[in-house]
Design an enzyme around this catalytic site. Structure first.
Site, PDB file in Angstrom:
ATOM      1  N   ASN A  49       0.868  -0.928   0.324  1.00  0.00           N
ATOM      2  CA  ASN A  49       0.126  -0.246   0.281  1.00  0.00           C
ATOM      3  C   ASN A  49       1.012   1.085   0.015  1.00  0.00           C
ATOM      4  O   ASN A  49       2.095   1.124   0.553  1.00  0.00           O
ATOM      5  CB  ASN A  49      -0.848  -0.058   1.176  1.00  0.00           C
ATOM      6  CG  ASN A  49      -0.668  -0.145   2.439  1.00  0.00           C
ATOM      7  OD1 ASN A  49       0.385  -0.891   3.447  1.00  0.00           O
ATOM      8  ND2 ASN A  49      -0.985   0.115   3.501  1.00  0.00           N
TER       9      ASN A  49
ATOM     10  N   GLU B 299      -3.027  -4.234  -2.924  1.00  0.00           N
ATOM     11  CA  GLU B 299      -2.951  -5.494  -4.744  1.00  0.00           C
ATOM     12  C   GLU B 299      -3.641  -5.346  -4.748  1.00  0.00           C
ATOM     13  O   GLU B 299      -3.502  -5.300  -6.646  1.00  0.00           O
ATOM     14  CB  GLU B 299      -4.669  -5.636  -3.987  1.00  0.00           C
ATOM     15  CG  GLU B 299      -5.440  -7.020  -2.709  1.00  0.00           C
ATOM     16  CD  GLU B 299      -5.434  -5.541  -1.307  1.00  0.00           C
ATOM     17  OE1 GLU B 299      -4.910  -5.049  -1.003  1.00  0.00           O
ATOM     18  OE2 GLU B 299      -6.164  -6.014  -0.879  1.00  0.00           O
TER      19      GLU B 299
ATOM     20  N   CYS C 173      -9.879  -5.206  -0.096  1.00  0.00           N
ATOM     21  CA  CYS C 173     -10.990  -4.115   0.658  1.00  0.00           C
ATOM     22  C   CYS C 173     -11.942  -4.407  -1.083  1.00  0.00           C
ATOM     23  O   CYS C 173     -11.838  -5.286  -1.690  1.00  0.00           O
ATOM     24  CB  CYS C 173     -10.901  -2.599   0.321  1.00  0.00           C
ATOM     25  SG  CYS C 173     -10.197  -2.408  -1.286  1.00  0.00           S
TER      26      CYS C 173
HETATM   27  N1  THU Z   1      -5.309  -1.412   2.348  1.00  0.00           N
HETATM   28  C1  THU Z   1      -4.420  -2.295   1.506  1.00  0.00           C
HETATM   29  O1  THU Z   1      -3.185  -2.059   0.804  1.00  0.00           O
HETATM   30  N2  THU Z   1      -5.758  -3.409   0.704  1.00  0.00           N
HETATM   31  C2  THU Z   1      -7.398  -3.405   1.052  1.00  0.00           C
HETATM   32  O2  THU Z   1      -7.533  -4.564   0.776  1.00  0.00           O
HETATM   33  C3  THU Z   1      -7.471  -2.780   2.396  1.00  0.00           C
HETATM   34  C4  THU Z   1      -6.541  -1.883   2.586  1.00  0.00           C
HETATM   35  C5  THU Z   1      -4.467  -0.445   2.713  1.00  0.00           C
HETATM   36  C6  THU Z   1      -5.166   1.294   2.557  1.00  0.00           C
HETATM   37  C7  THU Z   1      -4.699   1.546   3.592  1.00  0.00           C
HETATM   38  O3  THU Z   1      -3.427   2.536   2.854  1.00  0.00           O
HETATM   39  C8  THU Z   1      -4.098   0.881   4.742  1.00  0.00           C
HETATM   40  O4  THU Z   1      -4.460  -0.051   3.906  1.00  0.00           O
HETATM   41  C9  THU Z   1      -5.540   1.049   5.924  1.00  0.00           C
HETATM   42  O5  THU Z   1      -6.594   1.429   4.867  1.00  0.00           O
END
Ligand code: THU
Length: 137
Positions: free
Chosen positions: A47, A60, A96
């Site tokens: 992320n 992802e 998500c």
């Molecule tokens: N996040 C992801 O990288 N993947 C997901 O499927 C859900 C959330 C990240 C986004 C953000 O940087 C952190 O997790 C908190 O939401």
């Protein structure tokens, strides 16, 4: 189950390493992903957050866009690991719904999502069980 136990564990391990690249100064929640293409290549993502928040990209989607930008569009599975920054992950991190919608663009119903189970093992989900009716036109 489309992969061997060794392959699932390897994919989770690669996702854990990719998590180390996370840029998450706002949520302090670091996520890593490892995407396996049908021809056996692995693309990683983490992320990457932004001060405007909505410009943040999930691990992802970074992995998927990374692969697509290199000409890969057929995928078998993705491993996703996440937890508080600077700590070992402790439980399951589910993708998500936005990332599931992006997976729907490139992945079939049998595409697999691998998460950690919090006990040193992993869970395997079929894509269609996590997003039964993606938006398509
Ligand atoms: N996040 C992801 O990288 N993947 C997901 O499927 C859900 C959330 C990240 C986004 C953000 O940087 C952190 O997790 C908190 O939401």
């Amino acid at each position: 189950m489309r992969l061997s136990d060794k392959e699932y564990r390897e994919l989770v391990s690669v996702a854990s390493s990719a998590r180390g690249g996370s840029y998450s100064p706002y949520s302090h929640f670091a996520v890593g992903a490892a995407l396996l293409s049908c021809d056996g290549r692995i693309f990683t993502g983490c992320n990457v957050e932004n001060s405007s928040y909505s410009a943040t990209l999930c691990a992802e989607r970074v992995a998927i866009f990374h692969a697509v930008a290199q000409g890969y569009r057929d995928f078998t599975a993705i491993a996703v690991v996440g937890g508080p920054s600077g700590k070992a992950t402790e439980g399951e991190c589910q993708p998500c719904a936005v990332c599931l919608q992006v997976m729907a663009e490139f992945c079939d119903a049998d595409f697999e999502i691998i998460t950690e189970n919090g006990e040193g093992g992993y869970n395997v989900y079929r894509f269609a069980d996590l997003l039964a009716k993606p938006f398509k036109f």
